[in-house]
Design a protein around this motif. Structure first.
Motif, PDB file in Angstrom:
ATOM      1  N   THR A   1       0.899  -9.032   0.069  1.00 36.85           N
ATOM      2  CA  THR A   1       0.271  -7.938  -0.647  1.00 36.85           C
ATOM      3  C   THR A   1       1.008  -7.758  -1.959  1.00 36.85           C
ATOM      4  OG1 THR A   1      -0.376  -6.834   1.391  1.00 36.85           O
ATOM      5  CG2 THR A   1      -0.302  -5.485  -0.592  1.00 36.85           C
ATOM      6  N   LEU A   2       0.253  -7.719  -3.003  1.00 38.61           N
ATOM      7  CA  LEU A   2       0.767  -7.560  -4.345  1.00 38.61           C
ATOM      8  C   LEU A   2       0.154  -6.278  -4.894  1.00 38.61           C
ATOM      9  CD1 LEU A   2       1.882  -8.910  -7.078  1.00 38.61           C
ATOM     10  CD2 LEU A   2      -0.412  -9.831  -7.290  1.00 38.61           C
TER      11      LEU A   2
ATOM     12  N   LEU B   1      11.166   6.540   7.279  1.00 38.55           N
ATOM     13  CA  LEU B   1      10.311   6.679   8.460  1.00 38.55           C
ATOM     14  C   LEU B   1      10.228   5.404   9.297  1.00 38.55           C
ATOM     15  CD1 LEU B   1       7.389   8.766   6.930  1.00 38.55           C
ATOM     16  CD2 LEU B   1       9.275   9.567   8.365  1.00 38.55           C
ATOM     17  N   PHE B   2      10.919   4.352   8.910  1.00 34.55           N
ATOM     18  CA  PHE B   2      10.897   3.091   9.649  1.00 34.55           C
ATOM     19  C   PHE B   2      12.247   2.397   9.484  1.00 34.55           C
ATOM     20  CE2 PHE B   2       9.626   2.070   5.378  1.00 34.55           C
ATOM     21  CZ  PHE B   2      10.173   0.825   5.124  1.00 34.55           C
TER      22      PHE B   2
ATOM     23  N   THR C   1       3.251   5.035  -2.069  1.00 29.12           N
ATOM     24  CA  THR C   1       3.579   6.427  -2.404  1.00 29.12           C
ATOM     25  C   THR C   1       4.430   6.479  -3.674  1.00 29.12           C
ATOM     26  OG1 THR C   1       3.496   7.069  -0.073  1.00 29.12           O
ATOM     27  CG2 THR C   1       4.710   8.531  -1.556  1.00 29.12           C
ATOM     28  N   LEU C   2       5.430   5.606  -3.759  1.00 31.52           N
ATOM     29  CA  LEU C   2       6.294   5.548  -4.936  1.00 31.52           C
ATOM     30  C   LEU C   2       5.479   5.236  -6.192  1.00 31.52           C
ATOM     31  CD1 LEU C   2       9.133   5.420  -6.271  1.00 31.52           C
ATOM     32  CD2 LEU C   2       9.188   2.994  -5.601  1.00 31.52           C
ATOM     33  N   LEU C   3       4.619   4.225  -6.113  1.00 36.06           N
ATOM     34  CA  LEU C   3       3.819   3.844  -7.277  1.00 36.06           C
ATOM     35  C   LEU C   3       2.845   4.954  -7.668  1.00 36.06           C
ATOM     36  CD1 LEU C   3       3.115   0.089  -6.499  1.00 36.06           C
ATOM     37  CD2 LEU C   3       4.678   1.029  -8.226  1.00 36.06           C
ATOM     38  N   GLY C   4       2.292   5.640  -6.670  1.00 35.46           N
ATOM     39  CA  GLY C   4       1.390   6.749  -6.953  1.00 35.46           C
ATOM     40  C   GLY C   4       2.073   7.883  -7.699  1.00 35.46           C
TER      41      GLY C   4
ATOM     42  N   GLY D   1       3.256   1.226   2.658  1.00 37.39           N
ATOM     43  CA  GLY D   1       2.966   2.655   2.510  1.00 37.39           C
ATOM     44  C   GLY D   1       3.963   3.359   1.612  1.00 37.39           C
ATOM     45  N   PRO D   2       5.270   3.223   1.887  1.00 40.15           N
ATOM     46  CA  PRO D   2       6.253   3.873   1.009  1.00 40.15           C
ATOM     47  C   PRO D   2       6.175   3.396  -0.446  1.00 40.15           C
ATOM     48  CG  PRO D   2       7.282   3.271   3.076  1.00 40.15           C
ATOM     49  CD  PRO D   2       5.905   2.656   3.076  1.00 40.15           C
TER      50      PRO D   2
END
Length: 186
Positions: free
Chosen positions: A60-61, A13-14, A30-33, A26-27
């Motif tokens: 951001t970590l 998307l980017f 989503t992957l970690l979720g 964001g991606p």
């Protein structure tokens, strides 16, 4: 287990060659979720201020914690840098140094035998592993040569691509499964 389409679509998307690392947040979230479902794990973004005096860089970590029982403890983390850093000697050295510093902060009081860290440069990743028993961190640090400019964090260290439906995805899922197994053994 393979990654579902909705996860990989987030990365399309980017412009993945952007120099803005925040485009990856964001991606990756989503992957970690997906990899660490909220019923058993907590994915917690941590915002860190400038690392060095005079620096304005914020990072951001992502720290993944086991949420079993009444305790939360780190089981892995992800540090993200933009894709262009892969081709920059100094940027890779900084990424490597930051990973080592993150371990310095996270291993105190560690209750699992190993702590895994992912250094993501774009969609490419390196796996760092701290062994609690031996206190060994791999890959080993490459010391700076006092006389010549040497590569202290070779680009080959980021050999896997989590968008590669073959080897990269397999490596990611293998490491994640080993983290889950460590948590199950607690």
């Amino acid at each position: 287990m393979t990654l579902p389409t909705y996860v990989s679509e987030r990365f399309h998307l980017f412009d993945r060659n952007t120099s803005d690392e925040s485009q990856w947040y964001g991606p990756v979230n989503t992957l970690l979720g997906y990899l660490f479902p909220p019923q058993q794990y907590e994915v917690a973004p941590q915002y860190k201020g400038p690392v060095y005096p005079g620096s304005v860089e914020f990072t951001t970590l992502y720290i993944v914690r086991s949420a079993r029982g009444n305790t939360k403890h780190p089981i892995c983390f992800v540090e993200i840098k933009p894709a262009g850093h892969l081709h920059d000697l100094a940027a890779r050295a900084t990424a490597d140094r930051q990973m080592r510093e993150r371990f310095d902060h996270l291993v105190e009081g560690l209750i699992i035998p190993k702590l895994i860290g992912f250094s993501a440069i774009g969609s490419r990743f390196a796996v760092y592993e701290y062994n609690g028993a031996s206190r060994e961190l791999t890959p080993p640090e490459i010391p700076r040569d006092p006389r010549i400019v040497n590569d202290t964090a070779p680009a080959g260290r980021w050999a896997h691509d989590f968008l590669d439906a073959g080897d990269g995805e397999a490596k990611l899922l293998e490491v994640v499964q080993s983290i889950r197994d460590l948590c199950d053994a607690l």
